[in-house]
Design an enzyme around this catalytic site. Structure first.
Site, mmCIF file in Angstrom:
data_model
loop_
_atom_site.group_PDB
_atom_site.id
_atom_site.type_symbol
_atom_site.label_atom_id
_atom_site.label_comp_id
_atom_site.label_asym_id
_atom_site.label_seq_id
_atom_site.Cartn_x
_atom_site.Cartn_y
_atom_site.Cartn_z
ATOM 1 N N LYS A 185 35.718 55.117 116.620
ATOM 2 C CA LYS A 185 36.300 53.784 116.572
ATOM 3 C C LYS A 185 35.783 53.051 115.361
ATOM 4 C CE LYS A 185 35.982 49.999 117.273
ATOM 5 N NZ LYS A 185 36.190 48.891 116.183
ATOM 6 N N GLY A 216 41.134 48.903 117.040
ATOM 7 C CA GLY A 216 41.516 47.820 117.788
ATOM 8 C C GLY A 216 41.025 46.454 116.973
ATOM 9 N N GLU A 260 22.327 52.268 113.621
ATOM 10 C CA GLU A 260 22.170 52.131 112.147
ATOM 11 C C GLU A 260 22.579 50.497 111.949
ATOM 12 O OE1 GLU A 260 20.894 54.397 110.340
ATOM 13 O OE2 GLU A 260 21.676 56.234 110.850
ATOM 14 N N CYS A 297 24.236 47.702 103.457
ATOM 15 C CA CYS A 297 23.103 47.456 104.280
ATOM 16 C C CYS A 297 21.827 47.658 103.654
ATOM 17 C CB CYS A 297 23.307 48.225 105.468
ATOM 18 S SG CYS A 297 23.364 50.012 105.177
ATOM 19 N N GLU A 395 20.682 38.598 107.039
ATOM 20 C CA GLU A 395 21.634 39.310 106.110
ATOM 21 C C GLU A 395 22.828 38.606 105.881
ATOM 22 O OE1 GLU A 395 23.449 42.718 108.231
ATOM 23 O OE2 GLU A 395 23.066 43.807 106.658
HETATM 24 P P1 NAD Z 1 29.902 44.586 113.326
HETATM 25 O O1 NAD Z 1 28.550 44.857 114.021
HETATM 26 O O2 NAD Z 1 30.498 43.388 113.329
HETATM 27 O O3 NAD Z 1 31.033 45.929 113.757
HETATM 28 C C1 NAD Z 1 30.676 47.216 113.609
HETATM 29 C C2 NAD Z 1 31.635 47.928 114.572
HETATM 30 O O4 NAD Z 1 31.126 47.526 115.863
HETATM 31 C C3 NAD Z 1 33.105 47.698 114.376
HETATM 32 O O5 NAD Z 1 33.820 48.994 114.590
HETATM 33 C C4 NAD Z 1 33.387 46.795 115.633
HETATM 34 O O6 NAD Z 1 35.019 46.412 115.899
HETATM 35 C C5 NAD Z 1 32.645 47.072 116.653
HETATM 36 N N1 NAD Z 1 32.110 46.210 117.580
HETATM 37 C C6 NAD Z 1 32.138 44.926 117.679
HETATM 38 N N2 NAD Z 1 31.622 44.439 118.717
HETATM 39 C C7 NAD Z 1 31.615 45.475 119.637
HETATM 40 C C8 NAD Z 1 31.035 45.508 121.219
HETATM 41 N N3 NAD Z 1 30.803 44.286 121.746
HETATM 42 N N4 NAD Z 1 30.896 46.803 121.412
HETATM 43 C C9 NAD Z 1 31.267 48.035 120.745
HETATM 44 N N5 NAD Z 1 31.798 47.755 119.576
HETATM 45 C C10 NAD Z 1 31.901 46.496 119.128
HETATM 46 O O7 NAD Z 1 29.642 44.873 111.851
HETATM 47 P P2 NAD Z 1 30.369 45.001 110.489
HETATM 48 O O8 NAD Z 1 30.586 43.662 110.074
HETATM 49 O O9 NAD Z 1 31.638 45.756 110.648
HETATM 50 O O10 NAD Z 1 29.379 45.529 109.359
HETATM 51 C C11 NAD Z 1 28.408 44.847 108.523
HETATM 52 C C12 NAD Z 1 27.132 45.226 109.407
HETATM 53 O O11 NAD Z 1 27.050 46.714 109.499
HETATM 54 C C13 NAD Z 1 25.912 44.747 108.569
HETATM 55 O O12 NAD Z 1 25.038 44.151 109.375
HETATM 56 C C14 NAD Z 1 25.378 46.046 107.820
HETATM 57 O O13 NAD Z 1 24.156 45.985 107.543
HETATM 58 C C15 NAD Z 1 25.596 46.967 108.866
HETATM 59 N N6 NAD Z 1 25.684 48.264 108.263
HETATM 60 C C16 NAD Z 1 24.650 49.124 108.630
HETATM 61 C C17 NAD Z 1 24.517 50.397 107.870
HETATM 62 C C18 NAD Z 1 23.494 51.152 108.181
HETATM 63 O O14 NAD Z 1 23.502 52.405 107.779
HETATM 64 N N7 NAD Z 1 22.257 50.943 108.653
HETATM 65 C C19 NAD Z 1 25.746 50.854 107.163
HETATM 66 C C20 NAD Z 1 26.766 50.263 106.957
HETATM 67 C C21 NAD Z 1 26.797 48.787 107.403
#
Ligand code: NAD
Length: 488
Positions: A185, A216, A260, A297, A395
């Site tokens: 997803k 989605g 992560e 990140c 962040e």
């Molecule tokens: P996000 O948490 O908003 O979304 C991540 C994913 O989760 C998306 O696919 C989203 O649709 C899904 N999602 C959202 N709500 C959900 C729920 N309730 N249940 C299940 N899935 C759900 O993150 P983002 O804005 O896409 O990305 C930025 C974040 O990702 C930053 O915090 C960044 O640090 C982190 N990140 C971490 C790493 C790592 O390896 N540690 C790598 C890249 C990004």
């Protein structure tokens, strides 16, 4: 995918029309629609999980050599599609040409090749025979045992935006190598190349149903996957807030999780940093501006500087930030492209405004660049930041660096460790033994000494609110397997 740019879900080895609507995926540089991704409803999620479940028995029983060969072919087909995929990736992510062409596809290809080899790594840990006394349970004797890695089952891979294929490959490749099946997803913002990965894998010979992709625009698809009883493990990359919600929901059905999450990296410049080391530190911290506009990140978003060298470092960072060309990512000279959405740009701008109100000095940036269309933020350097400010704690995920002064190494360690995060910290100094000793005091899953370069075999993951578990190298194989003890 249809000729009008409308995509289906990828389920059971073919395109699957969504029960509901489609939503537009927007190019952050042009604000135009790149394509229309399918909106998953509960029936689509269920179809994807069923396909993965049905494929599990067959795939988990293939030989490691067979899985290795297919992963290698996936790498070959993916590499051969680079010319088509790079423009699409660039359009949906806003990545510059340099980042899209040199990293987005090649790193994903490397990951499939790495786990083609991974499929062949030993999966059995033998134990020395152990004399065991007779007991009411069983007769005594010389008892043998081994621990064997087994696949977890159906793994839901839920990923963030920024490096869509690289993030997904880092999960899917080790998961498949061990014998799991997958429902992916990807993030709503940049899911299109991930949808195309399905056809690439099929062409490479992956059996239908082993890899499925649903998309989605909101949280629903991810939530339904996490709740689905047919899913055994959630591998999540994204924000800490969403990770916490997923961990709560996954706990109810005891699903395995790999988390992560976010980061707030500190780069500690030590008093002894010689001019060459200082130059490395400046370009490393500058990667927060120059590498995918800080939507990373692991970025060193906080720079911690000995008070006596503070203004020297601020001046060098200011010069570096001002030298970076902000603009259209398809222009070869561009270093800083747009942020992913208007909402993310507004969020970053709000952090900068808040810091200004709290007394931080905006050394450079801080104003919206005169570029339209596109969601641009200028490289921004904030000085006189104190550890309690929101820009030092939270962040931001944009091209913003917060510079803090410190008076002692103990204070620097306290500041570095003083956020809820612990993903990636950095130490810059001329005495690497001293930097090594300092690393032991940092509550962080990764520490870079005089570099922001990565080593692909190291365990990757976070301390504290930056996550749970590790992937990377052989650790990725461990993450997607259960240990079974066999005794005879
Ligand atoms: P996000 O948490 O908003 O979304 C991540 C994913 O989760 C998306 O696919 C989203 O649709 C899904 N999602 C959202 N709500 C959900 C729920 N309730 N249940 C299940 N899935 C759900 O993150 P983002 O804005 O896409 O990305 C930025 C974040 O990702 C930053 O915090 C960044 O640090 C982190 N990140 C971490 C790493 C790592 O390896 N540690 C790598 C890249 C990004």
């Amino acid at each position: 995918m249809n000729s009008d740019g409308t995509y289906g879900h990828w389920i059971g080895g073919r395109w699957h029309e969504p029960a509901g609507a489609h939503y537009p995926v927007v190019n952050p540089a042009t604000e135009e629609t790149v394509g229309r991704a399918p909106e998953a409803g509960p029936a689509d999620v269920d179809a994807a999980v069923r396909a993965a479940r049905e494929a599990y028995e067959g795939w988990s029983r293939t030989s490691p050599a067979e899985r290795a060969a297919i992963l290698e072919r996936i790498a070959d087909v993916l590499a051969s599609r680079s010319a088509d995929l790079v423009p699409l990736l660039q359009q949906e992510t806003g990545a510059t040409i340099r980042v899209a062409s040199s990293m987005q596809i090649p790193t994903a290809v490397d990951r499939f090749r790495r786990y083609a080899r991974g499929a062949l790594e030993p999966d059995t840990i033998p134990f020395a025979p152990q004399p065991v006394r007779a007991s009411p349970l069983a007769p005594g004797g010389l008892v043998n045992a081994a621990a064997v890695r087994r696949p977890v089952g159906v793994v839901a891979c839920i990923t963030s935006y920024n490096f869509p294929l690289v993030n997904l490959a880092g999960k899917v490749a080790p998961a498949l190598a061990v014998g799991n099946t997958v429902v992916a997803k990807p993030a709503p913002q940049d899911p299109l190349t991930c949808l195309l990965l399905g056809g690439i894998m099929r062409e490479a010979g992956l059996p239908d149903g082993v890899f499925n992709v649903i998309t989605g625009s909101g949280a629903m698809a991810g939530e339904a996957l996490v709740a689905h009883p047919g899913v055994d493990m959630i591998s999540f990359t994204g924000s800490t807030a969403v990770g916490q919600a997923i961990a709560r929901a996954a706990g109810a059905s005891m699903k395995r999780t790999l988390m992560e999450l976010g980061g707030k990296g500190a780069a500690i410049i030590l008093e002894d940093a010689a001019p060459g080391v200082l130059r490395s530190a400046i370009s490393a911290v500058g990667s927060t501006w120059a590498f995918h506009s800080g939507q990373i990140c692991t970025a060193p978003t906080r720079v911690l500087v000995p008070r006596g060298r503070y203004e020297q470092v601020i001046t060098a960072l200011e010069q570096y930030a001002r030298s970076l060309t902000v603009g259209d990512p398809v222009d070869n000279s561009t270093v800083v492209g747009p942020l992913i959405t208007a909402g993310q740009r507004d969020r970053v701008e709000a952090y900068v405004a808040g810091a200004r109100e709290q007394g931080a000095r905006v050394v450079t940036g801080g104003a919206r660049p005169d570029l339209k269309p596109g969601y641009y933020v200028a490289p921004t350097l904030l000085a006189d930041v104190t550890p309690g400010m929101a820009v030092a704690q939270e962040e931001i995920f944009g091209p913003v660096v917060a510079a803090l002064a410190y008076d002692s190494e103990d204070e620097a360690v306290g500041i570095a460790n003083g956020t809820p995060y612990g993903l990636y910290d950095y130490v810059f100094g001329s005495d690497t033994a001293r930097a090594w000793a300092l690393a032991a005091r940092l509550r962080s899953g990764n520490v870079g000494i005089n570099t922001v370069q990565r080593h692909p075999e190291t365990p990757f993951g976070g301390f504290k609110h930056s996550g749970i578990g590790r992937d990377g190298g052989s650790f990725g194989l461990h993450a997607y397997s259960e240990l079974q003890a066999v005794v005879w």
